[in-house]
Design a protein around this motif. Sequence first.
Motif, mmCIF file in Angstrom:
data_model
loop_
_atom_site.group_PDB
_atom_site.id
_atom_site.type_symbol
_atom_site.label_atom_id
_atom_site.label_comp_id
_atom_site.label_asym_id
_atom_site.label_seq_id
_atom_site.Cartn_x
_atom_site.Cartn_y
_atom_site.Cartn_z
ATOM 1 N N MET A 123 17.597 8.600 57.076
ATOM 2 C CA MET A 123 16.598 7.567 57.036
ATOM 3 C C MET A 123 15.801 7.602 58.339
ATOM 4 N N ASN A 124 14.493 7.671 58.247
ATOM 5 C CA ASN A 124 13.617 7.665 59.413
ATOM 6 C C ASN A 124 12.777 6.393 59.413
ATOM 7 N N VAL A 125 12.806 5.693 60.530
ATOM 8 C CA VAL A 125 12.089 4.437 60.691
ATOM 9 C C VAL A 125 11.391 4.472 62.039
ATOM 10 N N VAL A 126 10.209 3.860 62.146
ATOM 11 C CA VAL A 126 9.525 3.752 63.433
ATOM 12 C C VAL A 126 9.720 2.334 63.950
ATOM 13 N N LYS A 127 10.217 2.233 65.187
ATOM 14 C CA LYS A 127 10.445 0.952 65.848
ATOM 15 C C LYS A 127 9.464 0.829 67.008
ATOM 16 N N ALA A 128 8.936 -0.376 67.198
ATOM 17 C CA ALA A 128 8.053 -0.642 68.330
ATOM 18 C C ALA A 128 8.879 -1.273 69.435
ATOM 19 N N ILE A 129 8.878 -0.636 70.594
ATOM 20 C CA ILE A 129 9.601 -1.145 71.748
ATOM 21 C C ILE A 129 8.554 -1.623 72.757
ATOM 22 N N ARG A 130 8.592 -2.900 73.080
ATOM 23 C CA ARG A 130 7.628 -3.465 74.025
ATOM 24 C C ARG A 130 8.181 -3.393 75.442
ATOM 25 N N HIS A 131 7.365 -2.873 76.331
ATOM 26 C CA HIS A 131 7.761 -2.758 77.731
ATOM 27 C C HIS A 131 6.683 -3.391 78.599
ATOM 28 N N LEU A 132 7.090 -4.179 79.587
ATOM 29 C CA LEU A 132 6.132 -4.896 80.427
ATOM 30 C C LEU A 132 5.211 -3.978 81.218
ATOM 31 N N VAL A 133 5.668 -2.794 81.563
ATOM 32 C CA VAL A 133 4.882 -1.913 82.416
ATOM 33 C C VAL A 133 3.959 -1.009 81.608
ATOM 34 N N VAL A 134 4.483 -0.323 80.598
ATOM 35 C CA VAL A 134 3.695 0.692 79.885
ATOM 36 C C VAL A 134 3.187 0.227 78.529
ATOM 37 N N GLY A 135 3.564 -0.962 78.100
ATOM 38 C CA GLY A 135 3.113 -1.460 76.806
ATOM 39 C C GLY A 135 4.063 -1.061 75.688
ATOM 40 N N THR A 136 3.546 -1.086 74.474
ATOM 41 C CA THR A 136 4.364 -0.786 73.308
ATOM 42 C C THR A 136 4.564 0.718 73.146
ATOM 43 N N ILE A 137 5.810 1.106 72.926
ATOM 44 C CA ILE A 137 6.155 2.513 72.702
ATOM 45 C C ILE A 137 6.706 2.623 71.283
ATOM 46 N N ALA A 138 6.036 3.392 70.436
ATOM 47 C CA ALA A 138 6.511 3.615 69.076
ATOM 48 C C ALA A 138 7.574 4.707 69.102
ATOM 49 N N MET A 139 8.766 4.357 68.657
ATOM 50 C CA MET A 139 9.879 5.308 68.673
ATOM 51 C C MET A 139 10.381 5.527 67.247
ATOM 52 N N GLN A 140 10.550 6.779 66.880
ATOM 53 C CA GLN A 140 11.089 7.117 65.574
ATOM 54 C C GLN A 140 12.609 7.092 65.650
ATOM 55 N N LEU A 141 13.203 6.347 64.759
ATOM 56 C CA LEU A 141 14.660 6.215 64.702
ATOM 57 C C LEU A 141 15.180 7.094 63.577
ATOM 58 N N THR A 142 16.076 7.986 63.912
ATOM 59 C CA THR A 142 16.712 8.843 62.922
ATOM 60 C C THR A 142 18.208 8.560 62.936
ATOM 61 N N SER A 143 18.763 8.225 61.783
ATOM 62 C CA SER A 143 20.196 7.958 61.657
ATOM 63 C C SER A 143 20.865 9.141 60.975
ATOM 64 N N MET A 144 22.002 9.540 61.527
ATOM 65 C CA MET A 144 22.731 10.676 60.963
ATOM 66 C C MET A 144 24.219 10.345 60.891
ATOM 67 N N SER A 145 24.843 10.733 59.797
ATOM 68 C CA SER A 145 26.286 10.531 59.691
ATOM 69 C C SER A 145 27.013 11.684 60.381
#
Length: 72
Positions: free
Chosen positions: A1-23
């Motif tokens: 399953m691949n999902v994109v998460k938005a991580i907000r950071h005070l210094v650089v702003g929002t960073i879009a990170m792709q989350l990959t889950s593996m068993s």
Amino acid sequence: MNVVKAIRHLVVGTIAMQLTSMSLPVLPDAWVQVFTPAGEVAGGRLSGLLAMTDEDRLRPLIEHRQWVHAIG
């Protein structure tokens, strides 16, 4: 399953990170999640964050604590 998460950071702003889950086949019910930058903009922001000094990265947190929580 691949999902994109938005991580907000005070210094650089929002960073879009792709989350990959593996068993993990050798361990029943075990899995690993890996975050990778989702695109060039996210990669650039993450690289910029990693290139900063600890002081530069922590400054917004310290200022926030002083301003909002009067901790000093």
